[in-house]
Motif scaffolding. Sequence first.
Motif, mmCIF file in Angstrom:
data_model
loop_
_atom_site.group_PDB
_atom_site.id
_atom_site.type_symbol
_atom_site.label_atom_id
_atom_site.label_comp_id
_atom_site.label_asym_id
_atom_site.label_seq_id
_atom_site.Cartn_x
_atom_site.Cartn_y
_atom_site.Cartn_z
ATOM 1 N N GLU A 1 14.237 -21.300 9.467
ATOM 2 C CA GLU A 1 13.261 -19.817 9.133
ATOM 3 C C GLU A 1 11.257 -20.695 10.211
ATOM 4 O O GLU A 1 11.957 -22.108 11.229
ATOM 5 C CB GLU A 1 12.965 -20.901 7.687
ATOM 6 C CG GLU A 1 13.864 -21.125 6.481
ATOM 7 C CD GLU A 1 13.514 -21.788 5.426
ATOM 8 O OE1 GLU A 1 12.401 -21.457 5.560
ATOM 9 O OE2 GLU A 1 14.359 -21.154 4.161
ATOM 10 N N ALA A 2 11.519 -19.249 10.144
ATOM 11 C CA ALA A 2 9.842 -19.729 11.028
ATOM 12 C C ALA A 2 8.690 -19.220 10.518
ATOM 13 O O ALA A 2 9.415 -18.162 9.728
ATOM 14 C CB ALA A 2 10.165 -19.328 12.256
ATOM 15 N N MET A 3 7.793 -18.747 11.014
ATOM 16 C CA MET A 3 6.454 -18.609 10.041
ATOM 17 C C MET A 3 5.097 -18.750 12.329
ATOM 18 O O MET A 3 5.429 -19.566 12.287
ATOM 19 C CB MET A 3 5.521 -19.494 9.607
ATOM 20 C CG MET A 3 4.696 -18.296 8.872
ATOM 21 S SD MET A 3 2.754 -18.516 9.868
ATOM 22 C CE MET A 3 2.417 -20.388 9.091
ATOM 23 N N PHE A 4 4.741 -17.499 11.788
ATOM 24 C CA PHE A 4 4.064 -17.003 13.055
ATOM 25 C C PHE A 4 2.872 -16.429 12.594
ATOM 26 O O PHE A 4 3.063 -14.815 11.932
ATOM 27 C CB PHE A 4 4.919 -16.634 13.800
ATOM 28 C CG PHE A 4 5.914 -16.922 14.424
ATOM 29 C CD1 PHE A 4 6.317 -17.626 15.315
ATOM 30 C CD2 PHE A 4 7.572 -16.042 14.035
ATOM 31 C CE1 PHE A 4 7.161 -17.915 15.664
ATOM 32 C CE2 PHE A 4 8.341 -16.611 14.175
ATOM 33 C CZ PHE A 4 8.904 -17.749 15.076
ATOM 34 N N ALA A 5 1.918 -17.429 12.859
ATOM 35 C CA ALA A 5 0.235 -16.723 12.152
ATOM 36 C C ALA A 5 -0.761 -16.402 13.558
ATOM 37 O O ALA A 5 0.031 -16.260 14.113
ATOM 38 C CB ALA A 5 -0.145 -17.699 11.437
#
Length: 552
Positions: free
Chosen positions: A232-236
């Motif tokens: 899982e990844a999150m980029f803001a």
Amino acid sequence: MLRMICIWMIGCFIGLCPVYKAFAQPISPRNDSVKVIYIIHADSLIGIQKKDSDITKLMGRVILQQGNTLFSCDSAYKNNTLNIVDAYGHIHINQADSVHAYGDYLHYLGNEKIATLSGHVRLQDAQMTLYTETLTYDLDKHVARYQQGGRLVSQQTTLTSQSATYYTDLHQAFFQYRVRLKDPQYTLSTDSLAYHTDTHTAYFVAPTVIHLQDSATIIHTRDGYYNTDAGEAMFASRSVITDSSQMTTADSLFYFREKGMGVAKGNVIWRDTSRKVTVLAGYAETHDQTHTLLATQQPLLIYQMKNDTLYTAADTLFSGIVSRNDTLQSRHTTNNSQQATDSLRQDSTTIRYFSAFHHVRIYSDSLQAVADSMYYSFADSTFRFYTRPVVWIGDYQLNGDTIHLMTQNQQAKELQLIENAMIVNQIGRGMFNQVKGRTIYGYFRDNHLDWMHVNGNAESVYYVQDDQGAFIGINKVSCAVIDIYFKDQKVYRVSFRGEPAGAMSPIKGANLQDYLLRNFSWQADRRPHSKEELLQSSPGAWKFFQSNENMP
């Protein structure tokens, strides 16, 4: 003199006895807050008295203990006055059997519990192994640091940097300057990075470039995380994802490897650079296996054509790839056999299509349209409008149960109004020129309507004007076929074929309502008048789009 020597030898023997006795017995746990460094074993030791210090020189298989930490080495100098140890050769620090440190040389401050190791240094726990040439380790605070370059290995992930800080109790590392991460799933470069060795999660805190393995995908981010264990990844902070032909950016980007799904939230921009298509939305999903895109929350499709740009707004936009054994023609047939043949020749795995659902509105300089749904495929470059579709070209309104707009080389080529087809042009209050037929075909030249062919039960109502532009009569004709020719985007000739029947009536005293053909409907209130009307649906994304038109 002999007496003094005997006393000294007895003292040394008595001093050595506790050392061998402690080594032979199990080591009892002591409170780690204790600062005393105990000698557990040495093959030999020598007491050295200096002016301000009491020093013990230990040689051969040296073992020391402070609290629950063991120190072993080849030789050491133990300053009993300052509680400092300098150790040499095969250094091993064992802290409660959880953290192990190795090196060639050790300088240890016993009171502060700070160890400085140099030469082939290695720090190891259950989660990782750290390699460097010089390392400072605070055994009390469980913090290790290097400043002259190092490498951390955690399972299949390797991180290198100029400096780093590792918290052994938290399993968290912070890297700075020339940071590189290599993993079977991705590689990255940055100047600052946080990494959790227990969850194998990288946290991005500075401008970072990520390259996904076995892929042309590149991610530019400065805020977010990537968890390789969970996939899982999150980029803001307006991160950007690009590959060979597509780009995605948004306020927040999420990826779920197990589902093969990406999610974009807030001012989403998705661009297919090879096809010159851009989608703006508040929310979007992509799926790896099906290569699909779903955009909601006031989505807007922008298609840059050769001499025009087409803007499409709807409640929902969807894009996918036509399967290998499927073609557009099997789903949506047209009356153009040559286009069907061209479609079948293409490799269907490379054909992308777009669908728009509910409240579809289209604006370009050359035409505008509305419908309940729209379908466009690059297989034959055809727009298909369904459920109450209307197209406007200049002063002309075009209706039909279904409308097809074919393009070629990114320019309008042909227009088809299928079933209950009608063309309407308002020329005065309550006065409408009208052409109606079962099917109407329109043909373009240089992106402008050139001529139209009305086929099947053709009817027309035309208001006749004299040379001064005054209305003198109403011409109503029915025949098999009507051809209409345009010049400067206005009708300049009408041709009736197949025994036309009709008559011209004087306009004076005429009831204009009697000259409205069946199913007539003037829908000017539905017509989009500018791209700004459509852009209001995604103002934030449009602002980012304009300011980042040249981004990767």
